[in-house]
Scaffold this motif. Sequence first.
Motif, short mmCIF file in Angstrom:
data_model
loop_
_atom_site.label_atom_id
_atom_site.label_comp_id
_atom_site.label_asym_id
_atom_site.label_seq_id
_atom_site.Cartn_x
_atom_site.Cartn_y
_atom_site.Cartn_z
N THR A 142 -57.73 134.23 -24.87
CA THR A 142 -57.39 135.13 -23.74
C THR A 142 -58.00 134.74 -22.51
N THR A 143 -59.03 133.61 -22.65
CA THR A 143 -59.77 132.93 -21.58
C THR A 143 -59.83 131.57 -21.15
N SER B 196 -57.98 139.89 -9.30
CA SER B 196 -56.89 140.35 -10.45
C SER B 196 -55.70 140.66 -9.89
N GLU C 11 -58.93 135.00 -17.14
CA GLU C 11 -58.62 135.72 -18.14
C GLU C 11 -57.27 136.51 -18.42
N LYS D 185 -51.49 136.14 -25.34
CA LYS D 185 -52.30 135.13 -25.78
C LYS D 185 -52.18 133.78 -25.25
N SER E 136 -51.69 142.33 -11.89
CA SER E 136 -51.28 142.70 -13.02
C SER E 136 -49.81 142.82 -12.83
N LYS F 267 -54.64 139.37 -19.97
CA LYS F 267 -54.49 140.76 -20.50
C LYS F 267 -53.25 140.88 -21.01
N GLY F 268 -53.05 141.32 -22.34
CA GLY F 268 -51.91 141.63 -23.13
C GLY F 268 -51.13 140.43 -23.38
N ASP G 291 -47.42 145.16 -18.40
CA ASP G 291 -48.33 145.46 -19.51
C ASP G 291 -49.37 144.19 -19.36
N TYR G 292 -49.39 143.32 -18.44
CA TYR G 292 -50.03 142.07 -18.45
C TYR G 292 -50.89 141.77 -17.16
N CYS H 183 -54.04 139.34 -15.12
CA CYS H 183 -54.96 138.03 -15.13
C CYS H 183 -55.87 138.17 -14.25
N THR H 184 -57.19 137.62 -14.47
CA THR H 184 -58.42 137.84 -13.57
C THR H 184 -59.11 136.81 -13.38
#
Length: 175
Positions: free
Chosen positions: A148-149, A57, A113, A118, A59, A115-116, A62-63, A65-66
């Motif tokens: 998100t994925t 992962s 995935e 779309k 970051s 985060k934060g 606020d965003y 990716c994993t």
Amino acid sequence: MAAPSGKSGRRAWAALVPAALLCLAARAAAEPSTAPDTAPDTAEFDVRPGGEVHSFSRSLGDYGCTFTYSAQGGTNEQWQMNVGVSEDNGLFSCSIWRPQGKSYLFFTQFKAEVKGAKIEYAMAYSQAAVGAQSDVPLKQEEFETTETTVSHREGKFRFELSKLLIVAKTPRDEL
């Protein structure tokens, strides 16, 4: 939202996304960021075979990716993940790839995935561009994209993965 359907829509995105990602990277290199937590970030990691599920992962503000995967065969491969945010904070990008081009591992599963944000565009490749070779995209039926994925499609994925590109739209506060 997934990649536009139809050949012309995919061609338009295929031309636009690499150019946008290059612009993000060039702008980041040319202009120092005033906010250290939003400067583009590239990190190396090992993709390890053995059939176990592994994750990596990154970051950026606020965003995030994993990348989660399971692979078989061969030995560890050196991969990279790059995350970036556009200057206007409207797009978040996540790229995961093997810099040497083709991976020799057999991926039994994968999922990226965000985060934060779309997902607006996502593409997976069996071979990443290197030298005179071009990216070789997976067939659309081999992977699926949600808000998100991006992940393999059970029974359709042919076990080859060398690159994932994701561009996601960040939430905007309306005045």
